[in-house]
Design an enzyme around this catalytic site. Structure first.
Site, PDB file in Angstrom:
ATOM      1  N   ASP A 129     -71.477  62.591  -9.143  1.00  0.00           N
ATOM      2  CA  ASP A 129     -72.321  62.346 -10.311  1.00  0.00           C
ATOM      3  C   ASP A 129     -73.115  63.626 -10.558  1.00  0.00           C
ATOM      4  OD1 ASP A 129     -74.404  61.741 -12.028  1.00  0.00           O
ATOM      5  OD2 ASP A 129     -74.798  59.761 -11.184  1.00  0.00           O
ATOM      6  N   PHE A 131     -79.304  57.617  -7.548  1.00  0.00           N
ATOM      7  CA  PHE A 131     -79.530  57.063  -8.891  1.00  0.00           C
ATOM      8  C   PHE A 131     -78.290  57.274  -9.746  1.00  0.00           C
ATOM      9  CE2 PHE A 131     -80.756  56.941 -13.314  1.00  0.00           C
ATOM     10  CZ  PHE A 131     -81.435  55.744 -13.362  1.00  0.00           C
ATOM     11  N   LYS A 174     -76.622  64.018 -19.463  1.00  0.00           N
ATOM     12  CA  LYS A 174     -77.874  64.735 -19.737  1.00  0.00           C
ATOM     13  C   LYS A 174     -77.750  66.033 -20.542  1.00  0.00           C
ATOM     14  CE  LYS A 174     -81.105  62.557 -16.712  1.00  0.00           C
ATOM     15  NZ  LYS A 174     -80.528  61.629 -15.739  1.00  0.00           N
TER      16      LYS A 174
HETATM   17  C1  PLP Z   1     -80.036  60.266 -15.603  1.00  0.00           C
HETATM   18  C2  PLP Z   1     -78.977  59.981 -14.614  1.00  0.00           C
HETATM   19  C3  PLP Z   1     -78.076  58.925 -14.792  1.00  0.00           C
HETATM   20  C4  PLP Z   1     -78.180  57.945 -15.928  1.00  0.00           C
HETATM   21  O1  PLP Z   1     -78.022  58.559 -17.181  1.00  0.00           O
HETATM   22  P1  PLP Z   1     -78.435  57.733 -18.508  1.00  0.00           P
HETATM   23  O2  PLP Z   1     -78.012  58.657 -19.623  1.00  0.00           O
HETATM   24  O3  PLP Z   1     -79.919  57.516 -18.450  1.00  0.00           O
HETATM   25  O4  PLP Z   1     -77.691  56.472 -18.505  1.00  0.00           O
HETATM   26  C5  PLP Z   1     -77.088  58.757 -13.842  1.00  0.00           C
HETATM   27  N1  PLP Z   1     -76.982  59.585 -12.794  1.00  0.00           N
HETATM   28  C6  PLP Z   1     -77.824  60.612 -12.596  1.00  0.00           C
HETATM   29  C7  PLP Z   1     -77.629  61.502 -11.417  1.00  0.00           C
HETATM   30  C8  PLP Z   1     -78.863  60.837 -13.489  1.00  0.00           C
HETATM   31  O5  PLP Z   1     -79.714  61.835 -13.260  1.00  0.00           O
END
Ligand code: PLP
Length: 405
Positions: free
Chosen positions: A223, A138, A252
């Protein structure tokens, strides 16, 4: 009931992109939140791994208040102190040499993907653009990041997707090795696939990826949007996994709930961005950066990280013991305070039952419960969760390995 009116208006006025739980949260303290009717909930969602310092942390609140009085926004046409201090702080505590600030996780990943393409083009020509990401990953909901996300349900209906992405199975080095070719600019992955159901990357796999990337001048992008900021018991998750990336994204937990994102890179990579290459109006604004600085100060001071490590172990042990008591629990996995529990029942129904009994949890998938509480969660709060899970699993048809309850 006033919250019913609010929900009716939400149904009427908001685009219906979320299926929300039927409560209205009005305030929070530590790892607890309170709804409009005054009911208390222990918060194992933490704003989806965002509220790392919990709710109402005095240092964070004070930093935001002070900065709000001083200066909220000026744009990147000028220098501001909080942005530069935050960049230095992140560089001092990571592999990176430079930082680009934006406002969300998706935007941070957009920056990472753009930077990787730019670097690939400069170093190897315009044919070097492909980013290999993982199945079940994700990375966000913008067009590029939903394309990077290896899940059909996120992509469906938004075709055509962005060109230049390919998907490899997670934790399978042989597979990715055979996919790499002259087009490959970067390999991008989460050290722990969180939204996908909490799968931790193997250390050996990461080491092999690192070697492959180094040999072929392919950029390794982590990420750490969900895994960073103390979530796993260290400031960044990859500190525990023995491998450093070339680019990393954060968001986050970075500002404890104030929207912010960051893309970090080594000097040789960051140099591919020059004035005009990339920009964001709000990116790195003083309010968000002051909040993030407060979060970094609290985390790096040490006590909260220690607590995250201790409570992560305590939670993992509690969940593992719970698994031993209930056949319905198939697996428990994670690192620190990012834990997942795979259940042989509807995870969303468990979430609803837990809510009714005063505990917020979240279902990462139909079968995986995810626990990402504030790092200041306490032992009695974890005990409350485990006791509740015991009750809920005992109520379910196939529950209980020991039938003497
Ligand atoms: C939440 C998340 C995103 C996206 O972040 P947003 O602030 O919702 O755009 C991308 N990568 C990972 C691993 C995430 O947990």
């Amino acid at each position: 009931m006033p919250s019913q009116n609010l929900r009716d208006d939400a149904d009427k006025y908001l685009m219906q992109t979320y299926s929300r739980q039927p409560i209205t949260i009005v305030r929070g303290r530590g790892a607890k939140v309170y709804d409009l009717e005054g009911r208390e909930y222990v918060d194992f969602v933490g704003g989806i791994a965002v509220n790392v310092l919990g709710h109402g942390h005095p240092d964070l609140v004070q930093a935001i208040q002070r900065q709000a009085v001083q200066l909220i926004h000026t744009s990147n046409l000028y220098y501001t102190e909080p942005q530069v201090k935050l960049a230095k702080m992140l560089v001092d505590h990571s592999f990176a040499d430079r930082v680009f600030f934006c406002n969300s996780g998706a935007e941070a990943n957009e920056a990472a993907i753009k930077l990787a393409r730019r670097y690939g083009h400069e170093r190897h020509g315009p044919g070097r653009f492909e980013v290999i990401t993982m199945k079940n990953s994700f990375h966000g909901r913008t067009l590029a990041t939903l394309t990077a996300t290896g899940q059909e349900k996120v992509q469906k209906g938004f075709e055509p997707l962005m060109p230049g992405f390919a998907y490899a199975p997670f934790n399978d080095f042989g597979a990715i090795e055979s996919m790499v070719n002259e087009k490959t600019a970067a390999i991008m992955l989460e050290p722990i696939q969180a939204e996908g159901g909490v799968y931790v990357a193997d250390r050996d796999y990461l080491r092999h990826l690192r070697d492959l990337c180094t040999q072929q001048d392919i950029l390794l992008i982590f990420d750490e949007i969900q895994t960073g900021m103390g979530r796993t018991g260290t400031f960044l998750a990859h500190e525990q996994l023995g491998v450093k990336p070339d680019i990393m994204t954060l968001a986050k937990g970075l500002a404890g709930g104030v929207p912010i994102g960051a893309c970090l890179a080594k000097e040789s990579v960051a140099a591919a961005f020059t004035p005009g290459s990339h920009a964001s109006t709000f990116g790195g604004n003083p309010l968000a950066c002051a909040a993030a600085l407060a979060v970094c100060h609290v985390l790096l001071e040490g006590k909260v990280l220690d607590q995250a490590r201790r409570m992560g172990e305590y939670l993992a042990k509690g969940l593992a013991d719970c698994k031993d008591r209930h056949r319905i629990v198939k697996d428990v996995r994670g690192l620190g305070l990012l834990q997942g529990m795979e259940v042989e029942t509807d995870a969303r129904a468990v979430v609803a039952d837990a809510l009714a009994r005063g505990v917020l949890i979240n279902a990462a998938t139909e079968r995986v419960l995810r626990f990402v509480p504030p790092l200041v969660i306490t032992q009695p709060e974890v005990d409350k969760l485990i006791d509740l899970l015991d009750i809920l699993f005992n109520q379910r048809p196939t529950a209980g390995k020991d039938s003497h309850h």
